[in-house]
Design a protein around this motif. Structure first.
Motif, PDB file in Angstrom:
ATOM      1  N   UNK A  20       0.839  -1.190   0.000  1.00 49.08           N
ATOM      2  CA  UNK A  20       0.000   0.000   0.000  1.00 49.08           C
ATOM      3  C   UNK A  20       0.882   1.252   0.000  1.00 49.08           C
ATOM      4  N   UNK A  21       0.243   2.398  -0.223  1.00 50.92           N
ATOM      5  CA  UNK A  21       0.995   3.661  -0.207  1.00 50.92           C
ATOM      6  C   UNK A  21       1.506   3.952   1.197  1.00 50.92           C
ATOM      7  N   UNK A 100     -12.910   0.871  -6.010  1.00 48.77           N
ATOM      8  CA  UNK A 100     -12.806  -0.179  -7.021  1.00 48.77           C
ATOM      9  C   UNK A 100     -11.674   0.128  -8.002  1.00 48.77           C
ATOM     10  N   UNK A 101     -11.633   1.389  -8.491  1.00 44.79           N
ATOM     11  CA  UNK A 101     -10.606   1.781  -9.465  1.00 44.79           C
ATOM     12  C   UNK A 101      -9.203   1.620  -8.895  1.00 44.79           C
ATOM     13  N   UNK A 102      -9.020   2.117  -7.657  1.00 43.41           N
ATOM     14  CA  UNK A 102      -7.704   2.042  -7.041  1.00 43.41           C
ATOM     15  C   UNK A 102      -7.258   0.590  -6.875  1.00 43.41           C
ATOM     16  N   UNK A 103      -8.167  -0.268  -6.399  1.00 39.50           N
ATOM     17  CA  UNK A 103      -7.818  -1.677  -6.196  1.00 39.50           C
ATOM     18  C   UNK A 103      -7.561  -2.366  -7.537  1.00 39.50           C
ATOM     19  N   UNK A 105      -6.410  -0.969 -10.309  1.00 36.95           N
ATOM     20  CA  UNK A 105      -5.121  -0.521 -10.832  1.00 36.95           C
ATOM     21  C   UNK A 105      -3.960  -1.180 -10.099  1.00 36.95           C
ATOM     22  N   UNK A 106      -4.163  -1.476  -8.810  1.00 34.73           N
ATOM     23  CA  UNK A 106      -3.084  -2.072  -8.010  1.00 34.73           C
ATOM     24  C   UNK A 106      -3.132  -3.592  -8.029  1.00 34.73           C
ATOM     25  N   UNK A 108      -5.503  -5.442  -6.733  1.00 33.73           N
ATOM     26  CA  UNK A 108      -5.932  -5.894  -5.413  1.00 33.73           C
ATOM     27  C   UNK A 108      -7.387  -6.348  -5.366  1.00 33.73           C
ATOM     28  N   UNK A 109      -8.063  -6.442  -6.508  1.00 38.61           N
ATOM     29  CA  UNK A 109      -9.460  -6.894  -6.496  1.00 38.61           C
ATOM     30  C   UNK A 109      -9.467  -8.396  -6.230  1.00 38.61           C
TER      31      UNK A 109
ATOM     32  N   UNK B  16     -10.642   6.413  -3.588  1.00 42.31           N
ATOM     33  CA  UNK B  16      -9.325   6.096  -4.145  1.00 42.31           C
ATOM     34  C   UNK B  16      -8.251   6.252  -3.067  1.00 42.31           C
ATOM     35  N   UNK B  19      -8.455   3.484  -0.388  1.00 44.10           N
ATOM     36  CA  UNK B  19      -7.959   2.188  -0.848  1.00 44.10           C
ATOM     37  C   UNK B  19      -6.439   2.198  -0.967  1.00 44.10           C
ATOM     38  N   UNK B  20      -5.876   3.306  -1.481  1.00 44.02           N
ATOM     39  CA  UNK B  20      -4.413   3.419  -1.603  1.00 44.02           C
ATOM     40  C   UNK B  20      -3.723   3.205  -0.259  1.00 44.02           C
ATOM     41  N   UNK B  21      -4.360   3.768   0.800  1.00 43.72           N
ATOM     42  CA  UNK B  21      -3.771   3.688   2.139  1.00 43.72           C
ATOM     43  C   UNK B  21      -3.914   2.287   2.736  1.00 43.72           C
ATOM     44  N   UNK B  22      -4.724   1.445   2.105  1.00 45.26           N
ATOM     45  CA  UNK B  22      -4.950   0.105   2.635  1.00 45.26           C
ATOM     46  C   UNK B  22      -6.138   0.034   3.574  1.00 45.26           C
ATOM     47  N   UNK B  28      -6.146  -4.741   8.355  1.00 37.17           N
ATOM     48  CA  UNK B  28      -5.244  -3.604   8.529  1.00 37.17           C
ATOM     49  C   UNK B  28      -5.826  -2.602   9.533  1.00 37.17           C
ATOM     50  N   UNK B 102     -15.418   0.838   0.674  1.00 39.99           N
ATOM     51  CA  UNK B 102     -14.206   0.522  -0.093  1.00 39.99           C
ATOM     52  C   UNK B 102     -13.958  -0.981  -0.055  1.00 39.99           C
ATOM     53  N   UNK B 105     -16.370  -2.701  -2.290  1.00 42.20           N
ATOM     54  CA  UNK B 105     -16.106  -2.417  -3.706  1.00 42.20           C
ATOM     55  C   UNK B 105     -14.915  -3.199  -4.233  1.00 42.20           C
ATOM     56  N   UNK B 106     -13.996  -3.604  -3.329  1.00 35.00           N
ATOM     57  CA  UNK B 106     -12.818  -4.341  -3.790  1.00 35.00           C
ATOM     58  C   UNK B 106     -13.047  -5.847  -3.720  1.00 35.00           C
ATOM     59  N   UNK B 107     -14.281  -6.279  -3.414  1.00 37.96           N
ATOM     60  CA  UNK B 107     -14.636  -7.687  -3.495  1.00 37.96           C
ATOM     61  C   UNK B 107     -14.744  -8.415  -2.170  1.00 37.96           C
TER      62      UNK B 107
END
Lengths: 184, 213
Positions: A20-21, A100-103, A105-106, A108-109, B16, B19-22, B28, B102, B105-107
């Motif tokens: 992650x960032x 969704x977009x961020x995951x 692109x990374x 992570x989905x 966004x 999600x980037x931050x985890x 987490x 989030x 949305x990521x499943x």
């Protein structure tokens, strides 16, 4: 069987270690999003309000008379644009898309249920649902959640928002020893 | 209509960043409560500092009208009680309302379950609102800020919060480092943390060199 399979997949995921960032960089990014919301709209971010307007809209669809007589739902039902054209509802739809977009692109989905080793999928989902329900009550009383109170009110130095943050984290830390076992 | 597009756009950026931050991961987030991963604290407070300093300086420079920003009203008792209830739910769920979206949305199924629970909780609370209303509306319900509480100027309060946050970031890094070291210690990780009494035994098992000496 299905559970054993997905537990195997989970340990595979841990080996891959998704990166992650940096939290401070992501935090400044999040702060800039919040700042943009203040500058463009005059108010900050939110999340629980979207659930409130959805609940109000649902009640209004079933019992319109009751919804507009209920002091809590009436606020959403009686707004000029109605409960389904609420600002926060659209913002939260955006949160789904952005997450969704961020995951995606990374890379992570992934369809899974995050849980501790000894916890079945069913009990993790039940605990998650219960936790969500308890948070719903808390968010109504507090007039917001981690987004609308902690982040938004926190950045504008509202006493109520800082008080919310304090008791929310204190309660979570008090509950942590009980919950820790389920996350091994 | 256009403000709904703005809402959508801001939401996309919000989701966004989370999600980037985890922060779409319950594992987490709960690390914050077990002190093994303080990402939640670091992200939240760097976001609060950024937006606080941004609004303060943009207001000072006349770019925005600071007084026109919407500050949530304070109803102290219901907010403190609501916070405590919220915190319990947060610890159970492992996700808060925004991060549950989030996660879903990521499943992740647990994120969807938290969101469904939130909807149900808000619905049931709304249905029983008549009973809660006296408590809900208690308190002054006016804008009340930390500078007013502390009898400081706004700028001084902002400066103080920056200092406290920087000290807290440094503390968070040290806590994480300590917890990481402890995790690599096989005995500390066991279900029965060692007591002072078996410290000698622990030394002997973990460090064979110490046993020889």
């Amino acid at each position: 069987m299905a559970e054993a399979r997905s537990a195997g997949r989970e340990s595979l995921g841990e080996e891959r270690q998704v990166k992650y960032s940096d939290p401070y960089v992501a935090g400044v990014g999040l702060g800039l999003v919040l700042l943009a919301a203040f500058v463009i709209t005059g108010h900050g971010l939110g999340a629980s309000g979207a659930f409130a307007t959805t609940a109000a809209g649902t009640v209004a669809a079933v019992a319109p008379g009751y919804a507009s007589s209920n002091a809590y739902f009436a606020r959403y039902v009686g707004s000029p644009d109605g409960p389904w054209r609420d600002w926060l509802l659209f913002e939260v739809i955006g949160v789904f898309i952005g997450g969704f977009l961020s995951a995606a692109l990374a890379g992570r989905l992934r369809r899974d249920v995050e849980r501790g080793a000894g916890v079945t999928i069913r009990s993790r989902l039940a605990i998650a649902f219960a936790g969500g329900g308890v948070m719903g009550l808390g968010a109504v009383l507090a007039r917001g959640c981690t987004s609308g109170q902690a982040l938004t009110g926190g950045a504008l130095l509202s006493v109520g928002s800082w008080g919310f943050m304090l008791t929310a984290f204190a309660a979570a830390y008090a509950a942590a020893p009980v919950i820790k076992g389920s996350w091994r | 209509m256009s403000d709904l597009f703005v809402a959508l756009g801001i939401g996309v950026a919000f989701g966004f960043a989370l999600e980037r931050a985890g922060l779409g991961s319950a594992r987490k987030l709960t690390g914050q409560f077990f002190l093994t991963d303080l990402t939640v604290f670091k992200v939240m407070f760097s976001a609060i500092l950024t937006a606080m300093l941004g609004t303060f300086w943009l207001g000072r420079l006349g770019v925005i009208d600071f007084a026109s920003l919407y500050v949530p009203d304070t109803h102290l008792m219901p907010q403190l009680a609501g916070g405590a209830i919220f915190g319990l739910g947060f610890a159970l769920a492992g996700l808060c309302p925004g991060t549950s979206c989030v996660s879903a949305a990521t499943g992740r199924g647990d994120g969807a379950a938290v969101a469904a629970g939130l909807f149900t909780g808000v619905l049931l609370t709304g249905l029983s609102f008549t009973a809660l209303q006296p408590f809900y509306t208690s308190g002054a319900g006016v804008v009340w800020t930390l500078p007013q509480l502390l009898h400081l100027s706004y700028g001084a309060a902002v400066f103080l919060i920056v200092l406290v946050a920087l000290a807290a970031f440094a503390a968070a890094e040290r806590i994480e480092l300590r917890m990481r070291r402890r995790r690599h210690d096989p005995i500390a990780e066991s279900a029965f943390p060692p007591s002072a009494a078996d410290a000698g035994f622990r030394e002997a098992t973990v460090n064979p060199a110490a046993r020889r000496a």
